[in-house]
Design a protein around this motif. Structure first.
Motif, PDB file in Angstrom:
ATOM      1  N   TYR A  80       0.918  -1.202   0.107  1.00 12.56           N
ATOM      2  CA  TYR A  80      -0.105  -0.082   0.108  1.00 12.56           C
ATOM      3  C   TYR A  80       0.747   1.078  -0.109  1.00 12.56           C
ATOM      4  O   TYR A  80       2.106   1.354   0.314  1.00 12.56           O
ATOM      5  N   LEU A  81       0.379   2.325  -0.492  1.00 12.44           N
ATOM      6  CA  LEU A  81       0.860   3.654  -0.255  1.00 12.44           C
ATOM      7  C   LEU A  81      -0.429   4.441   0.145  1.00 12.44           C
ATOM      8  O   LEU A  81      -0.872   5.150  -0.970  1.00 12.44           O
ATOM      9  N   GLN A  82      -0.429   5.009   1.241  1.00 18.20           N
ATOM     10  CA  GLN A  82      -1.225   5.992   1.927  1.00 18.20           C
ATOM     11  C   GLN A  82      -0.627   7.333   1.711  1.00 18.20           C
ATOM     12  O   GLN A  82       0.665   7.813   1.725  1.00 18.20           O
ATOM     13  N   MET A  83      -1.297   8.426   0.619  1.00 19.41           N
ATOM     14  CA  MET A  83      -0.865   9.603   0.020  1.00 19.41           C
ATOM     15  C   MET A  83      -1.746  10.566   0.790  1.00 19.41           C
ATOM     16  O   MET A  83      -3.130  10.734   0.257  1.00 19.41           O
ATOM     17  N   ASN A  84      -1.231  11.296   1.718  1.00 19.48           N
ATOM     18  CA  ASN A  84      -2.041  12.353   2.279  1.00 19.48           C
ATOM     19  C   ASN A  84      -1.299  13.702   1.822  1.00 19.48           C
ATOM     20  O   ASN A  84      -0.318  13.767   1.344  1.00 19.48           O
ATOM     21  N   ASN A  85      -2.207  14.848   1.961  1.00 17.43           N
ATOM     22  CA  ASN A  85      -1.766  16.239   1.634  1.00 17.43           C
ATOM     23  C   ASN A  85      -1.022  16.237   0.436  1.00 17.43           C
ATOM     24  O   ASN A  85       0.139  16.826   0.189  1.00 17.43           O
ATOM     25  N   LEU A  86      -1.674  15.732  -0.687  1.00 17.90           N
ATOM     26  CA  LEU A  86      -1.142  15.532  -1.941  1.00 17.90           C
ATOM     27  C   LEU A  86      -0.912  17.027  -2.763  1.00 17.90           C
ATOM     28  O   LEU A  86      -1.739  17.975  -2.225  1.00 17.90           O
ATOM     29  N   LYS A  87       0.286  17.001  -3.815  1.00 18.97           N
ATOM     30  CA  LYS A  87       0.535  18.325  -3.935  1.00 18.97           C
ATOM     31  C   LYS A  87       0.776  18.320  -5.651  1.00 18.97           C
ATOM     32  O   LYS A  87       1.071  16.922  -6.006  1.00 18.97           O
ATOM     33  N   PRO A  88       0.799  19.151  -6.398  1.00 14.03           N
ATOM     34  CA  PRO A  88       0.721  19.003  -8.060  1.00 14.03           C
ATOM     35  C   PRO A  88       1.904  18.211  -8.145  1.00 14.03           C
ATOM     36  O   PRO A  88       1.951  17.357  -9.106  1.00 14.03           O
ATOM     37  N   GLU A  89       3.191  18.420  -7.320  1.00 15.71           N
ATOM     38  CA  GLU A  89       4.409  17.795  -7.826  1.00 15.71           C
ATOM     39  C   GLU A  89       4.399  16.279  -7.430  1.00 15.71           C
ATOM     40  O   GLU A  89       5.527  15.559  -8.133  1.00 15.71           O
ATOM     41  N   ASP A  90       3.330  15.871  -7.054  1.00 19.53           N
ATOM     42  CA  ASP A  90       3.041  14.300  -6.694  1.00 19.53           C
ATOM     43  C   ASP A  90       2.441  13.759  -8.100  1.00 19.53           C
ATOM     44  O   ASP A  90       2.509  12.545  -8.074  1.00 19.53           O
ATOM     45  N   THR A  91       2.298  14.561  -9.012  1.00 17.70           N
ATOM     46  CA  THR A  91       1.713  13.799 -10.310  1.00 17.70           C
ATOM     47  C   THR A  91       2.517  13.033 -10.866  1.00 17.70           C
ATOM     48  O   THR A  91       3.837  13.506 -11.230  1.00 17.70           O
ATOM     49  N   ALA A  92       2.138  11.711 -10.969  1.00 18.88           N
ATOM     50  CA  ALA A  92       3.120  10.746 -11.730  1.00 18.88           C
ATOM     51  C   ALA A  92       2.443   9.571 -11.881  1.00 18.88           C
ATOM     52  O   ALA A  92       1.244   9.121 -11.312  1.00 18.88           O
ATOM     53  N   LEU A  93       2.957   8.620 -12.588  1.00 15.99           N
ATOM     54  CA  LEU A  93       2.585   7.301 -12.865  1.00 15.99           C
ATOM     55  C   LEU A  93       3.386   6.410 -11.602  1.00 15.99           C
ATOM     56  O   LEU A  93       4.470   6.615 -11.538  1.00 15.99           O
ATOM     57  N   TYR A  94       2.381   5.832 -10.969  1.00 16.32           N
ATOM     58  CA  TYR A  94       3.045   5.327  -9.594  1.00 16.32           C
ATOM     59  C   TYR A  94       3.344   3.643  -9.963  1.00 16.32           C
ATOM     60  O   TYR A  94       2.365   3.118 -10.275  1.00 16.32           O
ATOM     61  N   TYR A  95       4.286   2.991  -9.744  1.00 15.04           N
ATOM     62  CA  TYR A  95       4.631   1.668  -9.720  1.00 15.04           C
ATOM     63  C   TYR A  95       5.226   0.954  -8.494  1.00 15.04           C
ATOM     64  O   TYR A  95       5.778   1.817  -7.559  1.00 15.04           O
ATOM     65  N   CYS A  96       4.483  -0.195  -8.322  1.00 16.98           N
ATOM     66  CA  CYS A  96       5.171  -0.965  -7.380  1.00 16.98           C
ATOM     67  C   CYS A  96       6.315  -1.928  -7.760  1.00 16.98           C
ATOM     68  O   CYS A  96       6.116  -2.316  -9.226  1.00 16.98           O
ATOM     69  N   ALA A  97       7.234  -2.177  -7.202  1.00 16.88           N
ATOM     70  CA  ALA A  97       8.336  -2.885  -7.726  1.00 16.88           C
ATOM     71  C   ALA A  97       8.871  -4.004  -6.703  1.00 16.88           C
ATOM     72  O   ALA A  97       9.086  -3.464  -5.507  1.00 16.88           O
ATOM     73  N   ARG A  98       9.347  -5.111  -7.058  1.00 15.78           N
ATOM     74  CA  ARG A  98      10.059  -5.890  -6.063  1.00 15.78           C
ATOM     75  C   ARG A  98      11.685  -5.767  -6.198  1.00 15.78           C
ATOM     76  O   ARG A  98      12.002  -5.382  -7.300  1.00 15.78           O
ATOM     77  N   ASP A  99      12.179  -5.808  -4.961  1.00 19.19           N
ATOM     78  CA  ASP A  99      13.633  -5.876  -4.812  1.00 19.19           C
ATOM     79  C   ASP A  99      14.257  -6.693  -5.629  1.00 19.19           C
ATOM     80  O   ASP A  99      14.077  -7.905  -5.534  1.00 19.19           O
ATOM     81  N   PHE A 100      15.524  -6.630  -6.190  1.00 21.16           N
ATOM     82  CA  PHE A 100      16.682  -7.276  -6.545  1.00 21.16           C
ATOM     83  C   PHE A 100      17.822  -7.192  -6.124  1.00 21.16           C
ATOM     84  O   PHE A 100      18.544  -6.055  -6.290  1.00 21.16           O
TER      85      PHE A 100
END
Length: 118
Positions: A80-100
Motif C-alpha cells: 500500500y501507499l497512503q498518500m496524504n496532503n497531495l501536491k501537484p508535484e506528486d503527479t506521476a505514474l506510480y509503480y510498485c516494484a520488487r527488490d533485486f
C-alpha cells in the motif's frame, strides 16, 4: 509468473488523499523488500518509498516524508501507499516494484496514474 497489479490512482485536488494498492502474485511476497517508484511526465524514474519484508522498517524520499506512507499486508500479498496532503508535484505514474539484490528492481507493475490539480 510474477505479477504486480497497482490500483487506486485518480484525479484529486491539492491537499486531498489517495490510497494506492499493489497486489502481488507468482512469488512469496513476504520474502521480498518492496518499493514504490514514480515517473512524472517528461522525467526519469524516482524512488518514493521502501519497506522491509516484515514491514517493520520503512524508508521514504525527502520529498514525500510525512505525507506518503508505505505499508504491507503479507497475508494478502498486498503493498500500500497512503498518500496524504497531495501536491501537484506528486503527479506521476506510480509503480510498485520488487527488490533485486538490494540495489535495483526486477519486476514492476503497469502503474497507476495519480494526478493532482492545483
Amino acid at each position: 509468473q510474477v505479477q504486480l497489479v497497482e490500483s487506486g490512482g485518480g484525479l484529486v485536488q491539492t491537499g486531498e488523499s489517495l490510497r494506492l494498492s499493489c497486489v502481488a502474485s507468482g512469488f512469496t511476497f513476504s520474502n521480498f523488500w518492496m518499493y514504490w517508484v514514480r515517473q512524472a511526465p517528461g522525467k526519469g524514474l524516482e524512488w518514493v518509498s521502501g519497506i522491509s519484508t516484515s514491514g517493520e522498517s520503512t524508508y521514504s524520499g525527502d520529498s514525500v516524508k510525512g505525507r506518503l506512507t508505505i505499508s504491507r499486508d503479507n497475508a494478502k500479498s498486498t503493498l500500500y501507499l497512503q498518500m496524504n496532503n497531495l501536491k501537484p508535484e506528486d503527479t506521476a505514474l506510480y509503480y510498485c516494484a520488487r527488490d533485486f539484490s538490494g540495489a535495483t528492481y526486477d519486476y514492476w507493475g503497469q502503474g497507476t496514474q495519480v494526478t493532482v490539480s492545483s
